[in-house]
Design a protein around this motif. Structure first.
Motif, PDB file in Angstrom:
ATOM      1  N   ASP A 168      10.252  26.227   3.838  1.00 45.74           N
ATOM      2  CA  ASP A 168       9.692  25.574   3.152  1.00 45.74           C
ATOM      3  C   ASP A 168      10.398  24.269   3.375  1.00 45.74           C
ATOM      4  O   ASP A 168      11.886  24.284   3.945  1.00 45.74           O
ATOM      5  N   LEU A 169       9.898  22.784   3.752  1.00 47.80           N
ATOM      6  CA  LEU A 169      10.868  21.758   4.155  1.00 47.80           C
ATOM      7  C   LEU A 169      10.564  21.228   2.478  1.00 47.80           C
ATOM      8  O   LEU A 169       9.785  20.738   1.959  1.00 47.80           O
ATOM      9  N   ILE A 170      11.592  20.917   2.162  1.00 45.02           N
ATOM     10  CA  ILE A 170      12.007  20.264   0.829  1.00 45.02           C
ATOM     11  C   ILE A 170      11.367  18.546   0.434  1.00 45.02           C
ATOM     12  O   ILE A 170      13.543  18.063   1.463  1.00 45.02           O
ATOM     13  N   GLY A 171      10.970  18.034   0.147  1.00 49.52           N
ATOM     14  CA  GLY A 171      11.668  16.085  -0.220  1.00 49.52           C
ATOM     15  C   GLY A 171      11.268  15.801   1.702  1.00 49.52           C
ATOM     16  O   GLY A 171      11.867  15.513   1.873  1.00 49.52           O
ATOM     17  N   ASP A 172       9.846  15.119   2.185  1.00 44.29           N
ATOM     18  CA  ASP A 172       9.511  14.827   3.161  1.00 44.29           C
ATOM     19  C   ASP A 172       9.031  13.511   3.165  1.00 44.29           C
ATOM     20  O   ASP A 172       9.331  12.900   4.149  1.00 44.29           O
ATOM     21  N   GLY A 173      10.064  12.720   2.022  1.00 36.28           N
ATOM     22  CA  GLY A 173      10.050  11.440   1.860  1.00 36.28           C
ATOM     23  C   GLY A 173       9.219  10.177   2.169  1.00 36.28           C
ATOM     24  O   GLY A 173       9.221   9.381   1.684  1.00 36.28           O
ATOM     25  N   ARG A 174       7.479  10.845   1.551  1.00 40.71           N
ATOM     26  CA  ARG A 174       7.131   9.771   1.419  1.00 40.71           C
ATOM     27  C   ARG A 174       6.724   9.157  -0.068  1.00 40.71           C
ATOM     28  O   ARG A 174       6.044   8.279   0.155  1.00 40.71           O
ATOM     29  N   ASN A 175       7.183   9.642  -0.636  1.00 46.03           N
ATOM     30  CA  ASN A 175       7.216   9.296  -1.926  1.00 46.03           C
ATOM     31  C   ASN A 175       7.982   8.782  -2.794  1.00 46.03           C
ATOM     32  O   ASN A 175       8.964   9.937  -3.852  1.00 46.03           O
ATOM     33  N   GLY A 176       8.878   8.384  -1.973  1.00 46.45           N
ATOM     34  CA  GLY A 176      10.408   8.360  -2.596  1.00 46.45           C
ATOM     35  C   GLY A 176      11.547   9.166  -3.039  1.00 46.45           C
ATOM     36  O   GLY A 176      11.740   9.758  -2.479  1.00 46.45           O
ATOM     37  N   ASP A 177      11.471   8.925  -4.272  1.00 49.02           N
ATOM     38  CA  ASP A 177      12.898  10.427  -4.802  1.00 49.02           C
ATOM     39  C   ASP A 177      11.802  11.355  -5.576  1.00 49.02           C
ATOM     40  O   ASP A 177      12.186  12.133  -5.070  1.00 49.02           O
ATOM     41  N   GLU A 178      10.893  11.485  -4.884  1.00 45.39           N
ATOM     42  CA  GLU A 178       9.687  13.048  -5.439  1.00 45.39           C
ATOM     43  C   GLU A 178       9.997  13.713  -4.180  1.00 45.39           C
ATOM     44  O   GLU A 178       9.844  14.062  -3.535  1.00 45.39           O
ATOM     45  N   SER A 179      10.088  14.752  -4.777  1.00 46.81           N
ATOM     46  CA  SER A 179      10.577  16.519  -3.856  1.00 46.81           C
ATOM     47  C   SER A 179       9.142  17.287  -3.492  1.00 46.81           C
ATOM     48  O   SER A 179       8.650  17.468  -5.014  1.00 46.81           O
ATOM     49  N   LYS A 180       8.603  17.554  -2.538  1.00 56.58           N
ATOM     50  CA  LYS A 180       7.884  18.809  -2.321  1.00 56.58           C
ATOM     51  C   LYS A 180       7.840  19.607  -1.583  1.00 56.58           C
ATOM     52  O   LYS A 180       8.135  19.563  -0.844  1.00 56.58           O
ATOM     53  N   SER A 181       7.529  20.490  -1.995  1.00 61.34           N
ATOM     54  CA  SER A 181       7.261  21.960  -1.088  1.00 61.34           C
ATOM     55  C   SER A 181       6.273  21.618  -0.404  1.00 61.34           C
ATOM     56  O   SER A 181       5.346  21.854  -1.310  1.00 61.34           O
ATOM     57  N   VAL A 182       6.725  22.146   0.667  1.00 61.86           N
ATOM     58  CA  VAL A 182       5.101  22.063   1.451  1.00 61.86           C
ATOM     59  C   VAL A 182       5.460  22.775   2.499  1.00 61.86           C
ATOM     60  O   VAL A 182       6.102  23.027   3.627  1.00 61.86           O
ATOM     61  N   SER A 183       4.395  23.682   3.664  1.00 70.82           N
ATOM     62  CA  SER A 183       4.817  24.923   4.254  1.00 70.82           C
ATOM     63  C   SER A 183       4.637  23.767   5.455  1.00 70.82           C
ATOM     64  O   SER A 183       4.773  22.389   5.987  1.00 70.82           O
ATOM     65  N   VAL A 184       5.655  24.186   6.735  1.00 73.15           N
ATOM     66  CA  VAL A 184       5.588  24.126   7.444  1.00 73.15           C
ATOM     67  C   VAL A 184       4.491  23.389   8.945  1.00 73.15           C
ATOM     68  O   VAL A 184       4.490  22.609   9.722  1.00 73.15           O
ATOM     69  N   VAL A 185       3.134  24.652   8.898  1.00 70.36           N
ATOM     70  CA  VAL A 185       1.752  24.311   9.611  1.00 70.36           C
ATOM     71  C   VAL A 185       1.353  23.176   8.485  1.00 70.36           C
ATOM     72  O   VAL A 185       0.973  22.401   9.075  1.00 70.36           O
ATOM     73  N   ASP A 186       1.631  22.880   7.874  1.00 71.43           N
ATOM     74  CA  ASP A 186       0.797  21.804   6.788  1.00 71.43           C
ATOM     75  C   ASP A 186       1.638  20.810   6.888  1.00 71.43           C
ATOM     76  O   ASP A 186       0.991  19.321   7.480  1.00 71.43           O
ATOM     77  N   LYS A 187       3.250  20.895   6.857  1.00 72.34           N
ATOM     78  CA  LYS A 187       3.586  19.534   7.465  1.00 72.34           C
ATOM     79  C   LYS A 187       3.285  18.755   9.147  1.00 72.34           C
ATOM     80  O   LYS A 187       3.206  17.664   9.541  1.00 72.34           O
ATOM     81  N   PHE A 188       3.149  19.838   9.881  1.00 72.60           N
ATOM     82  CA  PHE A 188       3.161  19.531  11.116  1.00 72.60           C
ATOM     83  C   PHE A 188       0.990  19.078  11.043  1.00 72.60           C
ATOM     84  O   PHE A 188       1.094  18.170  11.455  1.00 72.60           O
ATOM     85  N   GLU A 189       0.375  19.335  10.390  1.00 71.94           N
ATOM     86  CA  GLU A 189      -0.918  18.628  10.769  1.00 71.94           C
ATOM     87  C   GLU A 189      -0.342  17.476   9.639  1.00 71.94           C
ATOM     88  O   GLU A 189      -1.237  16.796  10.079  1.00 71.94           O
ATOM     89  N   ASP A 190      -0.178  16.680   8.573  1.00 68.57           N
ATOM     90  CA  ASP A 190       0.307  15.581   7.825  1.00 68.57           C
ATOM     91  C   ASP A 190       0.518  14.898   9.136  1.00 68.57           C
ATOM     92  O   ASP A 190       0.125  13.920   8.851  1.00 68.57           O
ATOM     93  N   ASP A 191       1.851  15.281   9.640  1.00 71.90           N
ATOM     94  CA  ASP A 191       2.796  14.412  10.669  1.00 71.90           C
ATOM     95  C   ASP A 191       1.319  13.949  12.100  1.00 71.90           C
ATOM     96  O   ASP A 191       1.232  13.300  12.079  1.00 71.90           O
ATOM     97  N   ILE A 192       0.682  15.357  12.478  1.00 70.40           N
ATOM     98  CA  ILE A 192      -0.925  14.750  13.462  1.00 70.40           C
ATOM     99  C   ILE A 192      -1.347  13.439  12.980  1.00 70.40           C
ATOM    100  O   ILE A 192      -1.963  12.657  13.472  1.00 70.40           O
ATOM    101  N   LEU A 193      -1.351  13.920  11.737  1.00 68.93           N
ATOM    102  CA  LEU A 193      -3.144  13.042  10.750  1.00 68.93           C
ATOM    103  C   LEU A 193      -2.533  11.930  10.980  1.00 68.93           C
ATOM    104  O   LEU A 193      -2.436  10.369  10.987  1.00 68.93           O
ATOM    105  N   VAL A 194      -0.985  11.556  10.152  1.00 70.34           N
ATOM    106  CA  VAL A 194      -0.251  10.146  10.455  1.00 70.34           C
ATOM    107  C   VAL A 194      -0.285   9.613  11.733  1.00 70.34           C
ATOM    108  O   VAL A 194      -0.116   8.404  11.961  1.00 70.34           O
ATOM    109  N   LEU A 195       0.573  10.474  12.997  1.00 69.17           N
ATOM    110  CA  LEU A 195       0.138   9.372  13.924  1.00 69.17           C
ATOM    111  C   LEU A 195      -1.104   8.991  14.857  1.00 69.17           C
ATOM    112  O   LEU A 195      -0.925   8.172  15.552  1.00 69.17           O
ATOM    113  N   ARG A 196      -2.282  10.392  14.511  1.00 70.07           N
ATOM    114  CA  ARG A 196      -3.835   9.354  14.248  1.00 70.07           C
ATOM    115  C   ARG A 196      -3.546   8.286  14.387  1.00 70.07           C
ATOM    116  O   ARG A 196      -4.669   7.554  14.418  1.00 70.07           O
ATOM    117  N   ASP A 197      -3.801   8.337  12.852  1.00 68.16           N
ATOM    118  CA  ASP A 197      -3.784   7.177  12.021  1.00 68.16           C
ATOM    119  C   ASP A 197      -3.465   6.213  12.347  1.00 68.16           C
ATOM    120  O   ASP A 197      -4.301   4.716  12.258  1.00 68.16           O
TER     121      ASP A 197
END
Length: 602
Positions: A168-197
């Motif tokens: 798990d990656l803790i605190g991906d930095g997208r919501n200020g000081d909020e911490s969020k647990s997200v799987s590596v696979v989900d994190k990869f998909e989120d990053d792909i969407l950011v670059l695509r968008d």
């Protein structure tokens, strides 16, 4: 087909079929921006922004994506203000060390500035997406598989060596000081969407491959260079490819082909760090081997040369890896018809391996085998036979009778017998090799097909035309399916079938095949390759048989000139062509001797 150069296109199609793609005009630029933005914006602001972007499609798409992502907190007018205020700062950054991007007429300030604005935003909102873009900028811009980007060894090392599925990656930095647990696979998909968008990448229809615009890659690399991160990301790119690219043998061809374009990109990214340079050299060596098996002597030579230089500097001239690279380069030279260069390297490798590994080490025997094949290409049959007899006995003793290398040695010796007219000896060995390969490797393995083709050549030379034709048709159809229609071995099979037709008096059938073979070889191998000259010789004989004396004389004269220049006046093929030409010039009656066949397949 698209090209920037009209001269190139004019060689492929008629001028009337060329469509000029002009720069985008204002109306189309506004339409594109509106479509990508997806919401209504003030008309005057859109006109001013597209004008400032010089109507460049990539810049328009990047700007619209940025505004869309930050709407409603950012308007088109505000983006235009940021764009105009960023001009000096952004272009000076991307002009770092000489303005490499300015050499490309498409790399205008508008594209560089819109890229920088969007990238700055991504770095702040999703640093991992910015890292992913950094990595992707080194791949070939098309067909980047997701398997190379997620779950690779480099990323797992960064996460402490824990399997990706358990991290798990803790605190991906997208919501200020909020911490969020997200799987590596989900994190990869989120990053792909950011670059695509943000229109930095696009996703293929199958959802597993990505593409990038070439200028996005160049801009990203310039930014990394300016910030001292170029070697870091170059190293990760090389390590991933080195880890994923398999050995270039037959079973791995589909996987090699999938990744080969990315290795071609890696050729231009030689690293400085020693460990990474070693991986880069190993990657290029394996890719050169694959290119060689596919008949691509250009890429094989380029990659083998660079791998050889890297390993020579790292390990010295006597190291096993260095010798492997020299061996590969010699094979690439041989494939390209540069037989003197091949012989020089192969002699050097053979002598070094005898001293370092011993005279009967399998690597030493392989080196002797390769040198013997080069002697065959040069028409030095006795020299080749002497080496091959020695090698076959050693292979049998060291590796066993059915080992693939032993079978290669026996097959090569049979081909040398065949070239010296020892048909019975050749046939006996070729039948043995063919049957063993069918059983051990399978009926469609490239080495099995070579064995069948060589046996067909022996049948042809014995006057057993129907037996030869039956095997040659079988080989051609299988090679088209397994290797492709323009692989050198496939074209060789077509050449040999043409010779069989010629010997049967089926001259129109021979002409049709030989014309196709010659044009393919000119395009794939070049006019001055020895195999192309064999095609010219054979086609000239067919023209003569068809009564086209003038055409035959002109083609044979050109063949003689090139063979004399490239192979030397004493090569058997040069002598054969000169003899035919002199006889044709002396009298008008058709020549009865056979055309020389393609250099024996081994």
């Amino acid at each position: 087909m698209t090209s920037r150069y009209r001269r190139v296109v004019s060689h492929m199609v008629e001028d009337r079929d060329i469509i000029s793609v002009e720069p985008m005009d204002e109306i189309h630029a506004i339409t594109l921006f509106d479509k990508k933005l997806g919401v209504q914006a003030a008309r005057e602001d859109v006109i001013q922004l597209t004008t400032a972007l010089e109507f460049m499609p990539l810049a328009i798409v990047q700007a619209a994506a940025y505004v869309k992502q930050r709407s409603p907190r950012l308007s088109v007018a505000q983006y235009l203000e940021n764009f105009r205020g960023s001009d000096h700062q952004k272009t000076s950054l991307l002009d770092y060390e000489g303005g490499q991007l300015r050499r490309d007429r498409e790399a205008k300030n508008s594209i560089l500035i819109t890229w920088q604005i969007s990238f700055d935003c991504i770095r702040q909102e999703s640093p991992s997406a910015a890292d992913l873009l950094s990595l992707m900028s080194f791949f070939d811009r098309q067909g980047i598989p997701d398997s190379l980007l997620q779950g690779n060894e480099e990323m797992r090392q960064e996460l402490g060596g824990v399997p990706a599925s358990n991290v798990d990656l803790i605190g991906d930095g997208r919501n200020g000081d909020e911490s969020k647990s997200v799987s590596v696979v989900d994190k990869f998909e989120d990053d792909i969407l950011v670059l695509r968008d943000y229109s930095f990448i696009s996703i293929s229809a199958d959802g597993v491959n990505f593409e990038m615009h070439r200028l996005v890659q160049l801009a990203m690399q310039e930014w990394l260079k300016a910030h001292g991160q170029l070697e870091k990301w170059k190293g990760r790119f090389i390590r991933i490819l080195h880890h994923k690219f398999p050995e270039g043998n037959y079973e791995n061809w589909p996987r090699c082909q999938l990744l080969f374009a990315h290795v071609q990109s890696a050729v231009a990214h030689q690293p400085h760090e020693k460990d990474m340079l070693e991986e880069w050299g190993s990657l290029l060596y394996e890719a050169a081997s694959f290119a060689w098996t596919r008949g691509d002597f250009v890429d094989s030579q380029i990659m083998a040369k660079k791998a050889t230089i890297a390993r020579l500097n790292l390990f010295g001239p006597d190291n096993e890896k260095t010798l492997d690279s020299f061996e590969m380069l010699g094979l690439a030279y041989k494939l390209g018809g540069q037989w003197k260069d091949a012989e020089k390297l192969q002699l050097q490798v053979m002598e070094t391996r005898k001293q370092v590994s011993g005279p009967e080490h399998p690597d030493t025997l392989d080196s002797i085998t390769n040198l013997a094949l080069t002697y065959c290409n040069q028409g030095r049959w006795k020299d080749a036979e002497e080496l091959q007899l020695q090698v076959v006995e050693s292979y049998k003793r060291v590796l066993g009778l059915e080992h693939p290398h032993t079978l290669i040695g026996i097959g090569n010796l049979a081909s040398t017998y065949q070239n010296q007219g020892q048909w019975r000896d050749a046939e006996e060995l070729q039948l043995q090799v063919m049957e063993t390969r069918k059983r051990v490797l399978g009926p469609e393995h490239p080495d099995t097909l070579i064995g069948i083709a060589n046996l067909a050549s022996t049948y042809r030379n014995q006057g057993r035309w129907k037996d030869a034709e039956e095997l040659e048709l079988q080989v051609i159809e299988t090679r088209k399916r397994v290797l492709g229609p323009e692989h050198p071995d496939t074209v060789t099979g077509m050449n040999n079938l043409g010779s069989t037709y010629w010997n049967q008096g089926r001259w129109k059938d021979a002409e049709e095949l030989q014309l196709q073979v010659m044009e393919t070889r000119k395009r794939v191998l070049g006019l001055e390759h020895p195999d192309t000259l064999t095609s010219m010789n054979n086609l000239a004989h067919t023209f003569k048989s068809l009564g086209q004396d003038k055409t035959a004389l002109l083609l044979m004269a050109e063949c003689v000139r090139l063979r004399d220049q490239l192979l030397g006046p004493d090569h058997p093929y040069t002598v054969s062509s000169k003899s035919a030409l002199n006889e044709w010039r002396a009298k008008d009656e058709p020549l009865s001797s056979q055309s020389d066949k393609m250099a024996t397949e081994t």
